[in-house]
Each structure stands twice: as structure tokens, then as C-alpha cells.
Design a protein around this motif. Sequence first.
Motif, PDB file in Angstrom:
ATOM      1  N   GLU A  27     101.639  24.181 104.228  1.00 57.67           N
ATOM      2  CA  GLU A  27     102.431  22.964 104.432  1.00 57.67           C
ATOM      3  C   GLU A  27     103.734  23.300 105.146  1.00 57.67           C
ATOM      4  OE1 GLU A  27     102.802  19.500 104.926  1.00 57.67           O
ATOM      5  OE2 GLU A  27     101.744  19.350 103.001  1.00 57.67           O
ATOM      6  N   GLN A  28     104.064  22.525 106.161  1.00 55.73           N
ATOM      7  CA  GLN A  28     105.350  22.664 106.826  1.00 55.73           C
ATOM      8  C   GLN A  28     106.354  21.741 106.151  1.00 55.73           C
ATOM      9  OE1 GLN A  28     105.255  22.161 111.069  1.00 55.73           O
ATOM     10  NE2 GLN A  28     103.746  23.786 111.393  1.00 55.73           N
ATOM     11  N   LEU A  29     107.475  22.303 105.741  1.00 56.79           N
ATOM     12  CA  LEU A  29     108.526  21.543 105.078  1.00 56.79           C
ATOM     13  C   LEU A  29     109.787  21.599 105.930  1.00 56.79           C
ATOM     14  CD1 LEU A  29     107.988  22.975 101.483  1.00 56.79           C
ATOM     15  CD2 LEU A  29     107.125  20.800 102.364  1.00 56.79           C
ATOM     16  N   PHE A  30     110.544  20.501 105.915  1.00 51.70           N
ATOM     17  CA  PHE A  30     111.768  20.441 106.708  1.00 51.70           C
ATOM     18  C   PHE A  30     112.950  20.101 105.809  1.00 51.70           C
ATOM     19  CE2 PHE A  30     108.316  19.765 109.639  1.00 51.70           C
ATOM     20  CZ  PHE A  30     108.695  20.505 110.753  1.00 51.70           C
ATOM     21  N   SER A  31     113.981  20.921 105.897  1.00 49.82           N
ATOM     22  CA  SER A  31     115.188  20.686 105.106  1.00 49.82           C
ATOM     23  C   SER A  31     115.909  19.442 105.607  1.00 49.82           C
ATOM     24  CB  SER A  31     116.111  21.912 105.203  1.00 49.82           C
ATOM     25  OG  SER A  31     116.648  22.018 106.518  1.00 49.82           O
ATOM     26  N   GLN A  91     118.599  19.200 107.089  1.00 45.61           N
ATOM     27  CA  GLN A  91     119.189  19.421 108.405  1.00 45.61           C
ATOM     28  C   GLN A  91     118.150  19.791 109.461  1.00 45.61           C
ATOM     29  OE1 GLN A  91     122.487  18.797 109.058  1.00 45.61           O
ATOM     30  NE2 GLN A  91     122.439  18.042 106.938  1.00 45.61           N
ATOM     31  N   GLY A  92     116.887  19.735 109.094  1.00 41.50           N
ATOM     32  CA  GLY A  92     115.825  19.939 110.068  1.00 41.50           C
ATOM     33  C   GLY A  92     115.289  21.339 110.218  1.00 41.50           C
ATOM     34  N   ASP A  93     115.734  22.289 109.386  1.00 41.94           N
ATOM     35  CA  ASP A  93     115.175  23.641 109.446  1.00 41.94           C
ATOM     36  C   ASP A  93     113.760  23.638 108.860  1.00 41.94           C
ATOM     37  OD1 ASP A  93     117.354  24.748 110.659  1.00 41.94           O
ATOM     38  OD2 ASP A  93     118.247  25.535 108.828  1.00 41.94           O
ATOM     39  N   LYS A  94     112.851  24.366 109.516  1.00 46.06           N
ATOM     40  CA  LYS A  94     111.453  24.375 109.084  1.00 46.06           C
ATOM     41  C   LYS A  94     111.158  25.553 108.165  1.00 46.06           C
ATOM     42  CE  LYS A  94     108.070  25.513 111.942  1.00 46.06           C
ATOM     43  NZ  LYS A  94     107.063  25.431 113.029  1.00 46.06           N
ATOM     44  N   PHE A  95     110.466  25.250 107.073  1.00 41.59           N
ATOM     45  CA  PHE A  95     109.991  26.269 106.142  1.00 41.59           C
ATOM     46  C   PHE A  95     108.487  26.075 105.990  1.00 41.59           C
ATOM     47  CE2 PHE A  95     114.419  25.673 105.235  1.00 41.59           C
ATOM     48  CZ  PHE A  95     114.898  26.918 104.863  1.00 41.59           C
ATOM     49  N   VAL A  96     107.736  27.173 106.047  1.00 40.99           N
ATOM     50  CA  VAL A  96     106.284  27.095 105.916  1.00 40.99           C
ATOM     51  C   VAL A  96     105.874  27.614 104.545  1.00 40.99           C
ATOM     52  CG1 VAL A  96     104.063  27.747 106.910  1.00 40.99           C
ATOM     53  CG2 VAL A  96     106.061  27.464 108.389  1.00 40.99           C
ATOM     54  N   SER A  97     105.171  26.771 103.802  1.00 41.46           N
ATOM     55  CA  SER A  97     104.739  27.116 102.445  1.00 41.46           C
ATOM     56  C   SER A  97     103.260  27.482 102.456  1.00 41.46           C
ATOM     57  CB  SER A  97     104.983  25.930 101.505  1.00 41.46           C
ATOM     58  OG  SER A  97     104.402  26.153 100.244  1.00 41.46           O
ATOM     59  N   PHE A  98     102.947  28.708 101.986  1.00 42.56           N
ATOM     60  CA  PHE A  98     101.572  29.186 101.864  1.00 42.56           C
ATOM     61  C   PHE A  98     101.213  29.251 100.378  1.00 42.56           C
ATOM     62  CE2 PHE A  98     100.767  30.703 106.200  1.00 42.56           C
ATOM     63  CZ  PHE A  98     102.055  30.788 106.701  1.00 42.56           C
ATOM     64  N   VAL A  99     100.132  28.601  99.981  1.00 42.04           N
ATOM     65  CA  VAL A  99      99.704  28.665  98.583  1.00 42.04           C
ATOM     66  C   VAL A  99      98.191  28.855  98.515  1.00 42.04           C
ATOM     67  CG1 VAL A  99     101.590  27.236  97.682  1.00 42.04           C
ATOM     68  CG2 VAL A  99      99.494  26.132  98.455  1.00 42.04           C
ATOM     69  N   LYS A 100      97.744  29.423  97.408  1.00 42.47           N
ATOM     70  CA  LYS A 100      96.309  29.577  97.174  1.00 42.47           C
ATOM     71  C   LYS A 100      96.039  29.413  95.689  1.00 42.47           C
ATOM     72  CE  LYS A 100      96.446  34.649  96.801  1.00 42.47           C
ATOM     73  NZ  LYS A 100      95.940  34.760  95.431  1.00 42.47           N
ATOM     74  N   SER A 101      94.871  28.939  95.373  1.00 40.53           N
ATOM     75  CA  SER A 101      94.497  28.758  93.977  1.00 40.53           C
ATOM     76  C   SER A 101      93.878  30.039  93.437  1.00 40.53           C
ATOM     77  CB  SER A 101      93.500  27.604  93.837  1.00 40.53           C
ATOM     78  OG  SER A 101      92.204  28.024  94.261  1.00 40.53           O
ATOM     79  N   GLU A 102      93.588  30.034  92.157  1.00 36.54           N
ATOM     80  CA  GLU A 102      92.966  31.196  91.528  1.00 36.54           C
ATOM     81  C   GLU A 102      91.538  31.415  92.018  1.00 36.54           C
ATOM     82  OE1 GLU A 102      92.340  30.568  87.346  1.00 36.54           O
ATOM     83  OE2 GLU A 102      92.120  28.407  87.644  1.00 36.54           O
ATOM     84  N   HIS A 103      90.960  30.419  92.677  1.00 40.07           N
ATOM     85  CA  HIS A 103      89.578  30.525  93.149  1.00 40.07           C
ATOM     86  C   HIS A 103      89.484  31.046  94.568  1.00 40.07           C
ATOM     87  CE1 HIS A 103      88.411  28.384  89.558  1.00 40.07           C
ATOM     88  NE2 HIS A 103      89.213  27.393  89.872  1.00 40.07           N
ATOM     89  N   PHE A 104      90.624  31.309  95.185  1.00 41.69           N
ATOM     90  CA  PHE A 104      90.598  31.789  96.565  1.00 41.69           C
ATOM     91  C   PHE A 104      90.037  33.208  96.621  1.00 41.69           C
ATOM     92  CE2 PHE A 104      92.677  34.041 100.110  1.00 41.69           C
ATOM     93  CZ  PHE A 104      92.236  33.259 101.166  1.00 41.69           C
ATOM     94  N   VAL A 105      89.068  33.429  97.507  1.00 46.36           N
ATOM     95  CA  VAL A 105      88.460  34.748  97.703  1.00 46.36           C
ATOM     96  C   VAL A 105      88.482  35.044  99.190  1.00 46.36           C
ATOM     97  CG1 VAL A 105      86.416  36.178  97.451  1.00 46.36           C
ATOM     98  CG2 VAL A 105      86.977  34.474  95.698  1.00 46.36           C
ATOM     99  N   ASP A 106      89.139  36.135  99.559  1.00 44.69           N
ATOM    100  CA  ASP A 106      89.236  36.509 100.959  1.00 44.69           C
ATOM    101  C   ASP A 106      88.193  37.567 101.289  1.00 44.69           C
ATOM    102  OD1 ASP A 106      90.137  36.516 103.505  1.00 44.69           O
ATOM    103  OD2 ASP A 106      91.966  37.647 103.117  1.00 44.69           O
ATOM    104  N   GLY A 107      87.840  37.667 102.538  1.00 45.27           N
ATOM    105  CA  GLY A 107      86.880  38.677 102.963  1.00 45.27           C
ATOM    106  C   GLY A 107      87.489  40.060 102.958  1.00 45.27           C
ATOM    107  N   ALA A 108      86.656  41.079 102.998  1.00 45.67           N
ATOM    108  CA  ALA A 108      87.131  42.460 102.967  1.00 45.67           C
ATOM    109  C   ALA A 108      87.145  43.083 104.358  1.00 45.67           C
ATOM    110  CB  ALA A 108      86.236  43.284 102.052  1.00 45.67           C
ATOM    111  N   ASP A 109      87.032  42.227 105.410  1.00 41.19           N
ATOM    112  CA  ASP A 109      86.916  42.786 106.753  1.00 41.19           C
ATOM    113  C   ASP A 109      88.205  43.425 107.242  1.00 41.19           C
ATOM    114  OD1 ASP A 109      87.577  39.847 108.747  1.00 41.19           O
ATOM    115  OD2 ASP A 109      87.941  40.206 106.621  1.00 41.19           O
ATOM    116  N   THR A 110      89.331  43.184 106.573  1.00 41.52           N
ATOM    117  CA  THR A 110      90.577  43.796 107.012  1.00 41.52           C
ATOM    118  C   THR A 110      90.836  45.117 106.302  1.00 41.52           C
ATOM    119  OG1 THR A 110      91.845  42.597 105.346  1.00 41.52           O
ATOM    120  CG2 THR A 110      91.620  41.559 107.508  1.00 41.52           C
ATOM    121  N   LEU A 111      89.928  45.529 105.452  1.00 38.96           N
ATOM    122  CA  LEU A 111      90.127  46.752 104.690  1.00 38.96           C
ATOM    123  C   LEU A 111      89.053  47.780 105.030  1.00 38.96           C
ATOM    124  CD1 LEU A 111      90.711  45.237 101.128  1.00 38.96           C
ATOM    125  CD2 LEU A 111      92.461  45.897 102.770  1.00 38.96           C
TER     126      LEU A 111
END
Length: 311
Positions: free
Chosen positions: A220-224, A226-246
Motif C-alpha cells: 500500500e502506498q501511503l501519503f503523509s 505534506q505529501g511524502d510517500k511511504f510504502v507499506s509492505f505486509v504479509k500474513s502468516e500464510h505467505f510462502v515464498d519460493g526458494a529460487d533466490t537461495l
Amino acid sequence: MATRFSLCLHIIITSLCSTVYSSDISCRNEDGEPVDWFIIYKLPKYKIGEVGSGVDYMYLDSSAGSWQMSKFMVNTSQGAIGSTLNQLYTGKAYKSNSSVYGLYNDAPPILDYIQGYGHTKGLLLFDRSQGFWLSHTIPHFPSFPERGYLYPSSGKVNGQTALCVTYQYEQFLRIAKQMAYIYPRFYNCSVPAAFLVDLPQLAQLCEGTKPTLASDKRVEQLFSTQGDKFVSFVKSEHFVDGADTLSSQDSEAYEHTPYPRPSEVLPAPKLMQCLLVTLVTFYGLSVDSCRAVIFPILIVSFVEKMGHFYN
């Protein structure tokens, strides 16, 4: 006489308008004035070759050009964090039906630890106009509103960080959806009836209920204000990523640790830019295992050489 009355009335109205503006819920700077955002780094007590107080901190905000050592200590109600939280404590906002607040921490003050909640800490306070989101790393903090501002002794030894951002009301509708994914442990909160239609997820979280999620992750992109942008990254407990980067060896080793894979928590590919990070080693594995990520992570320093940073 009429002119004098008109002048007095104008002064009174101007004064009232100024009062309303300065009383808007927002992050507060070191002088207690409204500020768009600030970052605090509380220094660790034990550093190379010296022992500190454990309550000194460095400060940076949206109007400052560089980091500065605060003249205050984090265990007093003065300074940025104390002034920000005092809007809840001394303003008695927690007793109002016109504002929403929520204190969350996986290691809350006084209460026993309970497994199952997200490893996250912070505070929300806002009304129909605006408010602030304070995200931090301090265990057993902040204290319950009835007790006023208290800084825990458990937050003195290690280094700690805090980020406060002032947002307008509509941004908190997005923040509430992000909260549903990290499932924070709200140990004290209030979502008055007038806000329930807008904030159903936050109301559920306050009750200790897990909201239904549309996916296993969210950005989610959030804006203060005064207009500064903050990007919020979240994941649930069910998120499973691939192992291709390891590598196969690192991938197998990660299966025996409680830590997430590096590709789960590094937003560099999403932001499409390199990030500067601190090299953290645990269980014999290092962040360098992310070498296959398209946008590289630049290793800048060793945690163990800079003192104790996080809990």
C-alpha cells in the motif's frame, strides 16, 4: 466603540483558529510542535569501548536537514515521542468518542506474552480529520493511557527505532487494511461506533479477532499530510515464498530456522531499486543469500560491530 469591538472579535476568532490548528492530532517534534514525520534511533546502552545511559537518542524529522542528538532522554515525557503520546495521555483522547486509538505490541506492558500475534509494535491515534501512526521496536511500550507516559527498563539495553507519520483520515482506512495482515496484538484500543462502518478490520482486531484476508500479502502506498510517500509492505502468516533466490544449501538450512526467507522481507524488487541494509547473521546464514534477487542488496556493515540493535 464599534471598531474596538470588531478588532477584539477578530483577535478572538484568530486565536481560536490558531488553537484548533495546533491541537490537531499529529506527530510532534522535539519542541512539541506539529510535524509531518520523524524518526528516532535510541542508542544502545553498550557500545564499542563505552557504556551509555540507554536512554539517549538521535532525532530526524521532515524539516531537519540531518540527524541530531536529542537534548532529551527517551524515558521522559519531553521530546518527540513524549510530546506525541501525551496527546493520548494528557489530552484524554482515549475517553473520547470522536477519535480512534490503538496500542499494540507483541510484548505488551504488564501482560503475559501470547503466541500467534505478529511481531510488531506501535500506536495509532486519529479522528475524522487526521492523526498519527507511530511504529517502533520497543518492548513493553507504550504504557496504558491511564498510567501516563512510562518508558520500560527493558527498552534501554538494545538500540531501538521509532517512526511517526502524520496522516489524514482517509489514509487510516488503508492502514487498517494493512493491520489485518500483520495481526498485531492490540492490548488497549477503542473504535467508537461512529467509525465502525469505515474501519471494520480495525474493530475486529481490537476485539482480538482475525479479519478475513483477500490474499497472503499486500502493498500500500501511503501519503503523509505534506505529501511524502511511504510504502507499506505486509504479509500474513500464510505467505510462502519460493526458494529460487537461495542456494540449495541455504534453502534447506532455512527450513530449520524460525526466520523468514530473505526474499519474503526485502522490498527491493517491488521498489525496483537497490537498498542499503545491515548484514545480519543468524544460524550461520547471512543476508548475502539474497544474491539472486534482481535488484541487489548492498551490504554496508555488521550488526555485531555496532552494538546490540534490536530485540
